[in-house]
Design an enzyme around this catalytic site. Structure first.
Site, PDB file in Angstrom:
ATOM      1  N   GLN A  60     -15.068   2.058   1.268  1.00  0.00           N
ATOM      2  CA  GLN A  60     -14.208   1.603   0.182  1.00  0.00           C
ATOM      3  C   GLN A  60     -13.821   2.806  -0.674  1.00  0.00           C
ATOM      4  O   GLN A  60     -14.686   3.599  -1.072  1.00  0.00           O
ATOM      5  CB  GLN A  60     -14.942   0.557  -0.677  1.00  0.00           C
ATOM      6  CG  GLN A  60     -14.085  -0.026  -1.791  1.00  0.00           C
ATOM      7  CD  GLN A  60     -14.795  -1.128  -2.586  1.00  0.00           C
ATOM      8  OE1 GLN A  60     -15.973  -1.410  -2.350  1.00  0.00           O
ATOM      9  NE2 GLN A  60     -14.080  -1.726  -3.512  1.00  0.00           N
ATOM     10  N   ASP A  94       0.858  -1.189   0.000  1.00  0.00           N
ATOM     11  CA  ASP A  94       0.000   0.000   0.000  1.00  0.00           C
ATOM     12  C   ASP A  94       0.896   1.243   0.000  1.00  0.00           C
ATOM     13  O   ASP A  94       1.883   1.298   0.735  1.00  0.00           O
ATOM     14  CB  ASP A  94      -0.902  -0.014   1.241  1.00  0.00           C
ATOM     15  CG  ASP A  94      -2.059   0.963   1.127  1.00  0.00           C
ATOM     16  OD1 ASP A  94      -3.221   0.504   1.073  1.00  0.00           O
ATOM     17  OD2 ASP A  94      -1.808   2.193   1.095  1.00  0.00           O
ATOM     18  N   HIS A 140     -10.077  -5.653  -3.011  1.00  0.00           N
ATOM     19  CA  HIS A 140      -8.730  -5.873  -2.472  1.00  0.00           C
ATOM     20  C   HIS A 140      -8.825  -6.270  -1.008  1.00  0.00           C
ATOM     21  O   HIS A 140      -9.779  -5.920  -0.303  1.00  0.00           O
ATOM     22  CB  HIS A 140      -7.849  -4.636  -2.641  1.00  0.00           C
ATOM     23  CG  HIS A 140      -8.470  -3.372  -2.131  1.00  0.00           C
ATOM     24  ND1 HIS A 140      -9.394  -2.660  -2.860  1.00  0.00           N
ATOM     25  CD2 HIS A 140      -8.310  -2.701  -0.972  1.00  0.00           C
ATOM     26  CE1 HIS A 140      -9.767  -1.601  -2.160  1.00  0.00           C
ATOM     27  NE2 HIS A 140      -9.138  -1.603  -1.003  1.00  0.00           N
ATOM     28  N   ASN A 154     -12.816  -3.564   2.654  1.00  0.00           N
ATOM     29  CA  ASN A 154     -13.872  -2.558   2.712  1.00  0.00           C
ATOM     30  C   ASN A 154     -14.776  -2.719   1.502  1.00  0.00           C
ATOM     31  O   ASN A 154     -14.293  -2.885   0.379  1.00  0.00           O
ATOM     32  CB  ASN A 154     -13.259  -1.157   2.731  1.00  0.00           C
ATOM     33  CG  ASN A 154     -12.420  -0.919   3.976  1.00  0.00           C
ATOM     34  OD1 ASN A 154     -12.756  -1.380   5.058  1.00  0.00           O
ATOM     35  ND2 ASN A 154     -11.303  -0.218   3.829  1.00  0.00           N
ATOM     36  N   HIS A 176      -6.700  -6.035   2.438  1.00  0.00           N
ATOM     37  CA  HIS A 176      -5.587  -5.431   3.156  1.00  0.00           C
ATOM     38  C   HIS A 176      -4.977  -6.486   4.072  1.00  0.00           C
ATOM     39  O   HIS A 176      -5.703  -7.163   4.823  1.00  0.00           O
ATOM     40  CB  HIS A 176      -6.071  -4.282   4.046  1.00  0.00           C
ATOM     41  CG  HIS A 176      -6.687  -3.124   3.323  1.00  0.00           C
ATOM     42  ND1 HIS A 176      -6.013  -1.941   3.095  1.00  0.00           N
ATOM     43  CD2 HIS A 176      -7.934  -2.951   2.791  1.00  0.00           C
ATOM     44  CE1 HIS A 176      -6.815  -1.095   2.463  1.00  0.00           C
ATOM     45  NE2 HIS A 176      -7.993  -1.678   2.272  1.00  0.00           N
TER      46      HIS A 176
HETATM   47  P1  5GP Z   1      -9.959   1.058   0.537  1.00  0.00           P
HETATM   48  O1  5GP Z   1     -10.525   1.123  -0.858  1.00  0.00           O
HETATM   49  O2  5GP Z   1     -10.064  -0.321   1.133  1.00  0.00           O
HETATM   50  O3  5GP Z   1     -10.516   2.101   1.433  1.00  0.00           O
HETATM   51  O4  5GP Z   1      -8.411   1.372   0.476  1.00  0.00           O
HETATM   52  C1  5GP Z   1      -7.664   1.555  -0.703  1.00  0.00           C
HETATM   53  C2  5GP Z   1      -6.210   1.468  -0.345  1.00  0.00           C
HETATM   54  O5  5GP Z   1      -5.465   1.558  -1.552  1.00  0.00           O
HETATM   55  C3  5GP Z   1      -5.721   2.595   0.562  1.00  0.00           C
HETATM   56  O6  5GP Z   1      -5.093   2.024   1.718  1.00  0.00           O
HETATM   57  C4  5GP Z   1      -4.734   3.374  -0.305  1.00  0.00           C
HETATM   58  O7  5GP Z   1      -3.619   3.858   0.419  1.00  0.00           O
HETATM   59  C5  5GP Z   1      -4.323   2.340  -1.343  1.00  0.00           C
HETATM   60  N1  5GP Z   1      -3.982   2.877  -2.646  1.00  0.00           N
HETATM   61  C6  5GP Z   1      -4.756   3.736  -3.391  1.00  0.00           C
HETATM   62  N2  5GP Z   1      -4.160   4.019  -4.555  1.00  0.00           N
HETATM   63  C7  5GP Z   1      -2.981   3.337  -4.569  1.00  0.00           C
HETATM   64  C8  5GP Z   1      -1.919   3.248  -5.536  1.00  0.00           C
HETATM   65  O8  5GP Z   1      -1.945   3.846  -6.606  1.00  0.00           O
HETATM   66  N3  5GP Z   1      -0.864   2.458  -5.203  1.00  0.00           N
HETATM   67  C9  5GP Z   1      -0.814   1.776  -4.027  1.00  0.00           C
HETATM   68  N4  5GP Z   1       0.286   1.017  -3.823  1.00  0.00           N
HETATM   69  N5  5GP Z   1      -1.792   1.832  -3.088  1.00  0.00           N
HETATM   70  C10 5GP Z   1      -2.868   2.618  -3.361  1.00  0.00           C
END
Ligand code: 5GP
Ligand code: ZN
Length: 111
Positions: A93, A30, A99, A86, A101
């Site tokens: 989300q 991440d 995805h 999420n 985590h």
């Molecule tokens: P969620 O959708 O579960 O809330 O979290 C999305 C996760 O993706 C976040 O923890 C964010 O930091 C990570 N994330 C979003 N865009 C990128 C990206 O371009 N590269 C990486 N490595 N992580 C990302």
């Protein structure tokens, strides 16, 4: 799916620190880690979230679940880790490509 950041990472169009890859899934760090170790495990095929799964995805989901502890162990999380997914706006989300985590290292806050 064009415009999906995780599809672009899976296609190699956007850089990420990949820690595991096979024909069906990708695991990468991440970019804004919320724990000392924070890895995201994604299917290479675009699926928006858990609500979008169908019965045809059963083998893929089993493969993802069986791969998560292997990715965690390879990352040094022998003492354990947390897995979070999420789903939807109610689940906060942010990226609509399913995805998982993997969070660990140090002492995680209690749920
Ligand atoms: P969620 O959708 O579960 O809330 O979290 C999305 C996760 O993706 C976040 O923890 C964010 O930091 C990570 N994330 C979003 N865009 C990128 C990206 O371009 N590269 C990486 N490595 N992580 C990302
Ligand atoms: Zn996608």
């Amino acid at each position: 799916m064009s415009g999906c950041i995780f599809c672009r990472i899976a296609a190699g169009e956007v850089n990420a620190t990949v820690v595991y890859e096979d024909d069906q899934l990708l695991a990468f760090k991440d970019h804004a880690p919320k724990a000392p170790v924070h890895i995201l495990v994604i299917p290479k095929r675009h699926i928006a979230n858990l609500y979008e799964l169908t019965d045809d995805d059963a083998d893929l989901m089993a493969h993802i679940m069986l791969s998560i502890p292997k990715v965690a162990a390879q990352a040094g999380l022998q003492s354990g880790f947390r897995t979070i997914t999420n789903t939807g706006s109610g689940g906060r989300q942010e990226v609509y490509h399913m995805h998982f985590h993997i969070l660990g290292g140090g002492k995680l806050p209690a749920m």
